[in-house]
Scaffold this active site. Structure first.
Site, short mmCIF file in Angstrom:
data_model
loop_
_atom_site.label_atom_id
_atom_site.label_comp_id
_atom_site.label_asym_id
_atom_site.label_seq_id
_atom_site.Cartn_x
_atom_site.Cartn_y
_atom_site.Cartn_z
N GLU A 23 61.24 91.35 9.12
CA GLU A 23 61.87 90.09 8.71
C GLU A 23 62.72 90.27 7.44
O GLU A 23 63.02 89.30 6.75
CB GLU A 23 60.79 89.04 8.48
N SER A 151 58.16 85.42 12.87
CA SER A 151 59.50 85.09 13.39
C SER A 151 59.62 85.32 14.90
O SER A 151 60.66 85.76 15.39
CB SER A 151 60.58 85.90 12.68
N TYR A 223 66.55 81.44 14.42
CA TYR A 223 67.15 81.46 13.08
C TYR A 223 68.66 81.27 13.07
O TYR A 223 69.22 80.86 12.07
CB TYR A 223 66.79 82.77 12.36
N ARG A 262 52.94 77.16 5.08
CA ARG A 262 53.44 76.31 6.19
C ARG A 262 52.61 76.59 7.43
O ARG A 262 52.46 77.75 7.83
CB ARG A 262 54.90 76.65 6.46
N ASP A 264 52.11 76.17 11.45
CA ASP A 264 52.78 75.87 12.72
C ASP A 264 51.73 75.33 13.68
O ASP A 264 50.63 75.89 13.79
CB ASP A 264 53.42 77.13 13.31
N GLU A 280 49.31 79.00 13.46
CA GLU A 280 49.23 80.00 12.39
C GLU A 280 49.56 79.38 11.05
O GLU A 280 50.14 78.30 10.97
CB GLU A 280 50.22 81.15 12.67
N ASN A 282 51.69 80.40 7.63
CA ASN A 282 52.64 81.31 6.99
C ASN A 282 52.44 81.16 5.48
O ASN A 282 52.60 80.07 4.95
CB ASN A 282 54.07 80.92 7.35
N GLY A 286 59.92 80.91 5.13
CA GLY A 286 61.36 81.02 4.89
C GLY A 286 61.83 80.06 3.80
O GLY A 286 61.34 78.94 3.69
N1 LIG Z 1 49.89 78.93 22.30
C1 LIG Z 1 51.15 78.54 22.27
N2 LIG Z 1 51.59 77.52 23.07
C2 LIG Z 1 52.88 77.13 23.04
N3 LIG Z 1 53.84 77.71 22.30
C3 LIG Z 1 53.48 78.72 21.48
C4 LIG Z 1 52.13 79.20 21.43
N4 LIG Z 1 52.08 80.21 20.54
C5 LIG Z 1 53.33 80.38 20.09
N5 LIG Z 1 54.18 79.48 20.64
C6 LIG Z 1 55.62 79.37 20.37
O1 LIG Z 1 56.06 80.58 19.78
C7 LIG Z 1 56.47 80.36 18.42
C8 LIG Z 1 56.00 81.49 17.51
O2 LIG Z 1 54.60 81.57 17.54
P1 LIG Z 1 53.71 81.69 16.24
O3 LIG Z 1 52.30 81.80 16.67
O4 LIG Z 1 54.04 80.60 15.28
O5 LIG Z 1 54.14 83.13 15.66
P2 LIG Z 1 55.27 83.62 14.63
O6 LIG Z 1 56.00 82.41 14.13
O7 LIG Z 1 54.49 84.31 13.58
O8 LIG Z 1 56.11 84.56 15.40
C9 LIG Z 1 55.88 79.01 18.04
O9 LIG Z 1 56.63 78.41 17.04
C10 LIG Z 1 55.92 78.27 19.37
O10 LIG Z 1 57.24 77.83 19.64
MG LIG Z 2 55.25 80.63 13.53
#
Ligand SMILES: Nc1ncnc2c1ncn2[C@@H]1O[C@H](COP(=O)(O)OP(=O)(O)O)[C@@H](O)[C@H]1O
Ligand SMILES: [Mg+2]
Length: 321
Positions: A23, A151, A223, A262, A264, A280, A282, A286
Protein backbone atom coordinates in the site's frame (compact mmCIF):
# COMPACT_ATOMS: atom_id res chain seq x y z
CA UNK A 1 -14.23 23.91 14.92
CA UNK A 2 -10.74 25.02 15.98
CA UNK A 3 -8.70 22.93 18.34
CA UNK A 4 -6.70 24.24 21.24
CA UNK A 5 -3.47 22.64 20.03
CA UNK A 6 -0.39 24.85 20.03
CA UNK A 7 1.50 23.90 16.82
CA UNK A 8 4.87 24.93 18.25
CA UNK A 9 4.27 22.95 21.43
CA UNK A 10 4.27 19.79 19.32
CA UNK A 11 8.01 20.18 18.73
CA UNK A 12 9.87 18.59 15.85
CA UNK A 13 7.44 16.25 14.12
CA UNK A 14 8.19 13.37 11.76
CA UNK A 15 5.56 12.26 9.26
CA UNK A 16 6.22 8.63 8.40
CA UNK A 17 5.02 7.65 4.96
CA UNK A 18 5.92 5.50 1.98
CA UNK A 19 7.22 2.34 3.59
CA UNK A 20 7.59 -1.15 2.18
CA UNK A 21 4.07 -2.52 1.99
CA UNK A 22 1.93 -3.12 -1.07
CA UNK A 23 0.00 0.00 0.00
CA UNK A 24 3.04 2.27 -0.43
CA UNK A 25 1.38 4.30 -3.18
CA UNK A 26 -1.63 5.21 -1.00
CA UNK A 27 0.66 5.93 1.96
CA UNK A 28 2.61 8.47 -0.10
CA UNK A 29 -0.67 10.26 -0.84
CA UNK A 30 -1.77 10.07 2.82
CA UNK A 31 1.58 11.28 4.15
CA UNK A 32 1.87 14.14 1.69
CA UNK A 33 -1.56 15.37 2.77
CA UNK A 34 -0.67 15.09 6.47
CA UNK A 35 2.70 16.82 6.00
CA UNK A 36 1.18 19.71 4.07
CA UNK A 37 -1.61 20.15 6.63
CA UNK A 38 0.88 20.27 9.51
CA UNK A 39 3.13 22.74 7.71
CA UNK A 40 0.10 24.91 6.88
CA UNK A 41 -0.64 25.04 10.63
CA UNK A 42 2.91 26.08 11.46
CA UNK A 43 4.07 22.71 12.81
CA UNK A 44 7.79 21.93 12.39
CA UNK A 45 7.01 18.81 10.34
CA UNK A 46 9.40 16.66 8.30
CA UNK A 47 8.91 13.74 5.90
CA UNK A 48 10.47 10.39 6.79
CA UNK A 49 10.23 7.25 4.63
CA UNK A 50 11.01 4.02 6.50
CA UNK A 51 10.98 2.29 3.10
CA UNK A 52 14.19 4.01 2.06
CA UNK A 53 15.59 5.42 5.32
CA UNK A 54 17.10 3.41 8.17
CA UNK A 55 16.22 3.13 11.84
CA UNK A 56 19.54 4.87 12.53
CA UNK A 57 18.35 7.84 10.51
CA UNK A 58 15.05 7.78 12.35
CA UNK A 59 16.88 7.99 15.67
CA UNK A 60 19.22 10.70 14.36
CA UNK A 61 16.24 12.80 13.19
CA UNK A 62 15.43 13.41 16.88
CA UNK A 63 11.71 13.80 16.41
CA UNK A 64 9.67 14.80 19.45
CA UNK A 65 6.73 12.83 18.05
CA UNK A 66 5.69 11.19 14.80
CA UNK A 67 2.54 10.89 12.75
CA UNK A 68 2.32 7.40 11.25
CA UNK A 69 0.81 7.68 7.77
CA UNK A 70 1.97 4.22 6.73
CA UNK A 71 -0.47 1.51 5.70
CA UNK A 72 -0.16 -2.27 5.81
CA UNK A 73 2.91 -4.25 6.81
CA UNK A 74 5.80 -2.50 8.55
CA UNK A 75 3.54 0.46 9.24
CA UNK A 76 0.20 -0.64 10.55
CA UNK A 77 1.20 -3.98 12.05
CA UNK A 78 3.03 -3.11 15.26
CA UNK A 79 6.55 -3.33 13.85
CA UNK A 80 7.27 0.40 13.40
CA UNK A 81 5.34 1.00 16.64
CA UNK A 82 7.85 -1.32 18.36
CA UNK A 83 10.77 0.62 16.87
CA UNK A 84 9.29 3.90 18.12
CA UNK A 85 8.66 2.44 21.59
CA UNK A 86 12.30 1.36 21.68
CA UNK A 87 13.53 4.77 20.51
CA UNK A 88 11.11 6.44 22.96
CA UNK A 89 9.44 8.59 20.30
CA UNK A 90 5.67 9.09 20.88
CA UNK A 91 3.58 8.10 17.85
CA UNK A 92 0.01 8.41 16.64
CA UNK A 93 -2.54 5.62 16.65
CA UNK A 94 -2.63 2.20 18.23
CA UNK A 95 0.22 0.63 20.17
CA UNK A 96 2.23 -2.46 19.32
CA UNK A 97 -0.28 -5.06 20.44
CA UNK A 98 -3.49 -3.53 19.07
CA UNK A 99 -1.76 -2.82 15.75
CA UNK A 100 -0.46 -6.39 15.49
CA UNK A 101 -3.88 -7.80 16.30
CA UNK A 102 -5.84 -5.54 13.96
CA UNK A 103 -3.62 -6.22 10.93
CA UNK A 104 -4.53 -9.88 11.35
CA UNK A 105 -8.16 -10.40 10.36
CA UNK A 106 -8.16 -13.92 11.79
CA UNK A 107 -7.08 -12.87 15.31
CA UNK A 108 -9.39 -9.85 15.15
CA UNK A 109 -12.36 -12.07 14.30
CA UNK A 110 -11.54 -14.56 17.06
CA UNK A 111 -11.49 -11.75 19.64
CA UNK A 112 -14.70 -10.18 18.34
CA UNK A 113 -16.40 -13.57 18.35
CA UNK A 114 -15.29 -14.22 21.94
CA UNK A 115 -16.81 -10.85 22.90
CA UNK A 116 -20.02 -11.71 21.02
CA UNK A 117 -19.45 -8.99 18.46
CA UNK A 118 -20.89 -9.97 15.06
CA UNK A 119 -18.46 -10.90 12.26
CA UNK A 120 -19.02 -13.09 9.19
CA UNK A 121 -18.57 -16.85 9.72
CA UNK A 122 -15.24 -18.10 8.36
CA UNK A 123 -12.90 -21.05 7.92
CA UNK A 124 -9.14 -21.15 7.55
CA UNK A 125 -8.07 -22.30 4.11
CA UNK A 126 -5.14 -24.54 3.15
CA UNK A 127 -3.81 -25.88 -0.13
CA UNK A 128 -5.55 -29.17 0.63
CA UNK A 129 -8.82 -27.75 1.96
CA UNK A 130 -12.00 -29.62 1.16
CA UNK A 131 -13.70 -26.81 -0.76
CA UNK A 132 -17.03 -28.57 -1.08
CA UNK A 133 -17.12 -29.07 2.68
CA UNK A 134 -16.49 -25.34 3.08
CA UNK A 135 -19.39 -24.53 0.78
CA UNK A 136 -21.58 -26.92 2.78
CA UNK A 137 -20.62 -25.12 6.01
CA UNK A 138 -20.51 -21.47 4.92
CA UNK A 139 -22.83 -21.37 1.92
CA UNK A 140 -21.93 -20.89 -1.73
CA UNK A 141 -21.46 -17.09 -1.59
CA UNK A 142 -17.94 -16.61 -0.30
CA UNK A 143 -15.05 -14.17 0.01
CA UNK A 144 -11.48 -15.45 0.05
CA UNK A 145 -8.90 -13.13 1.60
CA UNK A 146 -5.36 -13.05 2.94
CA UNK A 147 -5.48 -12.54 6.72
CA UNK A 148 -2.92 -9.73 6.75
CA UNK A 149 -3.32 -7.48 3.75
CA UNK A 150 -5.26 -4.30 3.06
CA UNK A 151 -6.88 -2.28 0.30
CA UNK A 152 -8.70 -5.40 -0.99
CA UNK A 153 -5.39 -6.85 -2.23
CA UNK A 154 -5.63 -10.60 -2.86
CA UNK A 155 -9.38 -10.73 -2.20
CA UNK A 156 -11.71 -12.74 -4.46
CA UNK A 157 -15.45 -13.03 -4.33
CA UNK A 158 -16.56 -16.55 -5.23
CA UNK A 159 -20.20 -17.09 -6.13
CA UNK A 160 -19.93 -19.90 -8.72
CA UNK A 161 -18.57 -23.36 -8.22
CA UNK A 162 -18.66 -24.97 -11.63
CA UNK A 163 -14.87 -25.16 -11.83
CA UNK A 164 -12.07 -24.81 -9.31
CA UNK A 165 -12.97 -21.21 -8.38
CA UNK A 166 -12.23 -21.58 -4.65
CA UNK A 167 -8.87 -23.22 -5.28
CA UNK A 168 -7.93 -20.40 -7.69
CA UNK A 169 -9.08 -17.74 -5.21
CA UNK A 170 -6.94 -19.45 -2.56
CA UNK A 171 -3.93 -19.42 -4.92
CA UNK A 172 -4.40 -15.67 -5.39
CA UNK A 173 -4.75 -14.92 -1.66
CA UNK A 174 -1.84 -17.12 -0.58
CA UNK A 175 0.51 -15.05 -2.76
CA UNK A 176 0.12 -12.32 -0.13
CA UNK A 177 -0.09 -14.30 3.11
CA UNK A 178 0.34 -17.89 4.27
CA UNK A 179 -2.80 -17.41 6.31
CA UNK A 180 -5.92 -17.30 4.12
CA UNK A 181 -9.50 -17.11 5.33
CA UNK A 182 -12.74 -17.91 3.57
CA UNK A 183 -15.69 -15.87 4.80
CA UNK A 184 -19.39 -16.06 4.12
CA UNK A 185 -20.28 -13.26 1.72
CA UNK A 186 -22.60 -10.75 3.36
CA UNK A 187 -25.11 -9.26 0.98
CA UNK A 188 -26.09 -5.77 1.96
CA UNK A 189 -24.84 -2.26 2.44
CA UNK A 190 -21.18 -1.49 2.95
CA UNK A 191 -20.42 0.97 5.74
CA UNK A 192 -17.37 2.32 7.47
CA UNK A 193 -17.03 4.00 10.84
CA UNK A 194 -14.15 6.32 11.74
CA UNK A 195 -13.27 6.52 15.43
CA UNK A 196 -11.12 9.04 17.32
CA UNK A 197 -9.73 8.76 20.86
CA UNK A 198 -9.50 5.76 23.15
CA UNK A 199 -11.35 3.91 25.87
CA UNK A 200 -14.17 5.89 27.39
CA UNK A 201 -13.36 8.95 25.33
CA UNK A 202 -13.43 7.06 22.02
CA UNK A 203 -16.01 8.65 19.75
CA UNK A 204 -17.41 7.56 16.41
CA UNK A 205 -17.66 9.99 13.53
CA UNK A 206 -20.69 9.76 11.22
CA UNK A 207 -21.00 6.51 9.27
CA UNK A 208 -20.15 6.50 5.59
CA UNK A 209 -21.91 4.26 3.08
CA UNK A 210 -19.84 3.07 0.14
CA UNK A 211 -21.61 2.08 -3.05
CA UNK A 212 -19.21 0.50 -5.50
CA UNK A 213 -20.31 -0.53 -8.97
CA UNK A 214 -21.39 -4.21 -8.92
CA UNK A 215 -18.56 -6.76 -8.76
CA UNK A 216 -15.94 -4.11 -8.12
CA UNK A 217 -13.80 -4.99 -5.16
CA UNK A 218 -10.37 -4.45 -6.56
CA UNK A 219 -7.72 -2.08 -5.37
CA UNK A 220 -7.73 0.14 -8.42
CA UNK A 221 -11.46 0.73 -8.61
CA UNK A 222 -11.61 1.34 -4.86
CA UNK A 223 -9.00 4.09 -4.88
CA UNK A 224 -8.90 5.50 -8.37
CA UNK A 225 -12.34 5.14 -9.96
CA UNK A 226 -14.97 7.85 -9.81
CA UNK A 227 -17.73 5.27 -10.12
CA UNK A 228 -17.71 4.48 -6.42
CA UNK A 229 -20.18 6.66 -4.51
CA UNK A 230 -19.85 7.75 -0.91
CA UNK A 231 -22.69 8.93 1.31
CA UNK A 232 -21.76 10.75 4.48
CA UNK A 233 -23.52 10.67 6.85
CA UNK A 234 -24.78 7.32 5.57
CA UNK A 235 -28.51 7.39 4.84
CA UNK A 236 -29.35 5.12 7.78
CA UNK A 237 -32.15 5.75 10.26
CA UNK A 238 -30.64 7.79 13.17
CA UNK A 239 -31.34 5.20 15.87
CA UNK A 240 -29.77 2.43 13.83
CA UNK A 241 -26.81 4.68 12.96
CA UNK A 242 -26.21 5.30 16.65
CA UNK A 243 -26.42 1.59 17.45
CA UNK A 244 -23.93 0.81 14.72
CA UNK A 245 -21.56 3.53 15.91
CA UNK A 246 -21.73 2.16 19.45
CA UNK A 247 -21.05 -1.33 18.14
CA UNK A 248 -17.98 -0.07 16.27
CA UNK A 249 -16.65 1.78 19.32
CA UNK A 250 -17.03 -1.44 21.34
CA UNK A 251 -15.23 -3.42 18.65
CA UNK A 252 -12.43 -0.80 18.62
CA UNK A 253 -12.10 -0.76 22.40
CA UNK A 254 -12.19 -4.56 22.56
CA UNK A 255 -8.96 -4.57 20.56
CA UNK A 256 -7.58 -1.75 22.79
CA UNK A 257 -7.09 0.50 19.78
CA UNK A 258 -6.24 4.13 20.43
CA UNK A 259 -5.75 7.49 18.75
CA UNK A 260 -7.75 6.80 15.65
CA UNK A 261 -9.02 4.00 13.46
CA UNK A 262 -11.70 2.92 11.04
CA UNK A 263 -13.97 -0.11 11.17
CA UNK A 264 -15.33 -1.64 7.97
CA UNK A 265 -18.68 -3.39 8.26
CA UNK A 266 -21.54 -4.78 6.23
CA UNK A 267 -25.21 -4.25 7.01
CA UNK A 268 -27.49 -7.09 5.96
CA UNK A 269 -31.26 -6.84 6.03
CA UNK A 270 -33.52 -9.83 6.40
CA UNK A 271 -36.79 -10.83 8.02
CA UNK A 272 -35.16 -10.41 11.45
CA UNK A 273 -34.22 -6.80 10.71
CA UNK A 274 -30.88 -5.06 10.24
CA UNK A 275 -27.89 -7.24 10.98
CA UNK A 276 -24.39 -5.75 11.09
CA UNK A 277 -21.24 -7.78 10.46
CA UNK A 278 -17.85 -6.35 11.38
CA UNK A 279 -15.15 -6.98 8.77
CA UNK A 280 -11.99 -5.39 10.12
CA UNK A 281 -10.33 -2.55 12.02
CA UNK A 282 -7.85 -0.35 10.18
CA UNK A 283 -5.47 1.21 12.69
CA UNK A 284 -3.73 3.52 10.22
CA UNK A 285 -6.43 4.34 7.67
CA UNK A 286 -6.09 6.35 4.46
CA UNK A 287 -5.55 10.07 4.87
CA UNK A 288 -5.58 11.22 1.25
CA UNK A 289 -7.77 14.19 0.36
CA UNK A 290 -10.43 11.68 -0.77
CA UNK A 291 -10.08 9.25 2.11
CA UNK A 292 -12.90 8.18 4.36
CA UNK A 293 -11.76 9.39 7.80
CA UNK A 294 -11.31 13.00 6.57
CA UNK A 295 -14.73 12.72 4.86
CA UNK A 296 -16.40 11.68 8.12
CA UNK A 297 -14.57 14.39 10.08
CA UNK A 298 -15.75 17.03 7.63
CA UNK A 299 -19.36 15.98 8.27
CA UNK A 300 -18.99 17.13 11.89
CA UNK A 301 -17.16 20.33 10.96
CA UNK A 302 -13.67 19.02 11.64
CA UNK A 303 -11.41 20.14 8.79
CA UNK A 304 -8.61 17.96 7.40
CA UNK A 305 -6.04 20.14 9.16
CA UNK A 306 -7.85 20.05 12.50
CA UNK A 307 -8.24 16.28 12.19
CA UNK A 308 -4.51 15.84 11.58
CA UNK A 309 -3.68 18.09 14.54
CA UNK A 310 -6.09 16.25 16.83
CA UNK A 311 -4.60 12.87 15.91
CA UNK A 312 -1.06 14.22 16.31
CA UNK A 313 -1.85 15.73 19.70
CA UNK A 314 -2.87 12.24 20.91
CA UNK A 315 0.54 10.75 20.01
CA UNK A 316 2.09 8.86 22.90
CA UNK A 317 4.08 5.86 24.03
CA UNK A 318 2.40 2.71 25.26
CA UNK A 319 5.20 1.13 27.27
CA UNK A 320 6.31 3.10 30.31
CA UNK A 321 10.02 3.37 30.94
N1 LIG B 1 -17.63 -11.14 4.22
C1 LIG B 1 -17.81 -10.20 3.31
N2 LIG B 1 -19.03 -10.01 2.73
C2 LIG B 1 -19.21 -9.06 1.80
N3 LIG B 1 -18.24 -8.25 1.33
C3 LIG B 1 -17.01 -8.37 1.86
C4 LIG B 1 -16.72 -9.35 2.87
N4 LIG B 1 -15.42 -9.24 3.20
C5 LIG B 1 -14.91 -8.28 2.42
N5 LIG B 1 -15.86 -7.74 1.62
C6 LIG B 1 -15.66 -6.66 0.65
O1 LIG B 1 -14.27 -6.55 0.37
C7 LIG B 1 -13.76 -5.30 0.87
C8 LIG B 1 -12.40 -5.48 1.51
O2 LIG B 1 -12.50 -6.36 2.60
P1 LIG B 1 -11.87 -6.07 4.02
O3 LIG B 1 -12.15 -7.24 4.88
O4 LIG B 1 -12.31 -4.74 4.52
O5 LIG B 1 -10.30 -6.08 3.70
P2 LIG B 1 -9.24 -4.94 3.28
O6 LIG B 1 -9.96 -3.63 3.23
O7 LIG B 1 -8.22 -5.02 4.36
O8 LIG B 1 -8.70 -5.39 1.98
C9 LIG B 1 -14.82 -4.79 1.83
O9 LIG B 1 -14.77 -3.40 1.93
C10 LIG B 1 -16.10 -5.31 1.20
O10 LIG B 1 -16.46 -4.52 0.09
MG1 LIG C 1 -11.30 -2.87 4.54
Amino acid sequence: MTLAVDPKGLGRVGVLFGGRSSEREVSVMSGTGVLNALKARGVDAHAFDPGTQSIGELEAAKFDRVFIALHGRFGEDGTIQGVLETLRVPYTGSGVQASAIAIDKLTTKKIWLAEELPTPAWRLAHAHSDWMQMVAELGDQLIVKPAREGSTIGITKVTRHDGNELALAFEEAVRFDDCVIVEELIRGRELTCAILGEGRTARALPLIEIRAPAENYDYHSKYFSDETQYFCPAPVEPRLAEELQQLCVRAYNTLAARGWGRIDLMLHQDARGDRPYLLELNTSPGMTAHSLVPMAAKAVGLSYEDLVLEILASARLEVRS
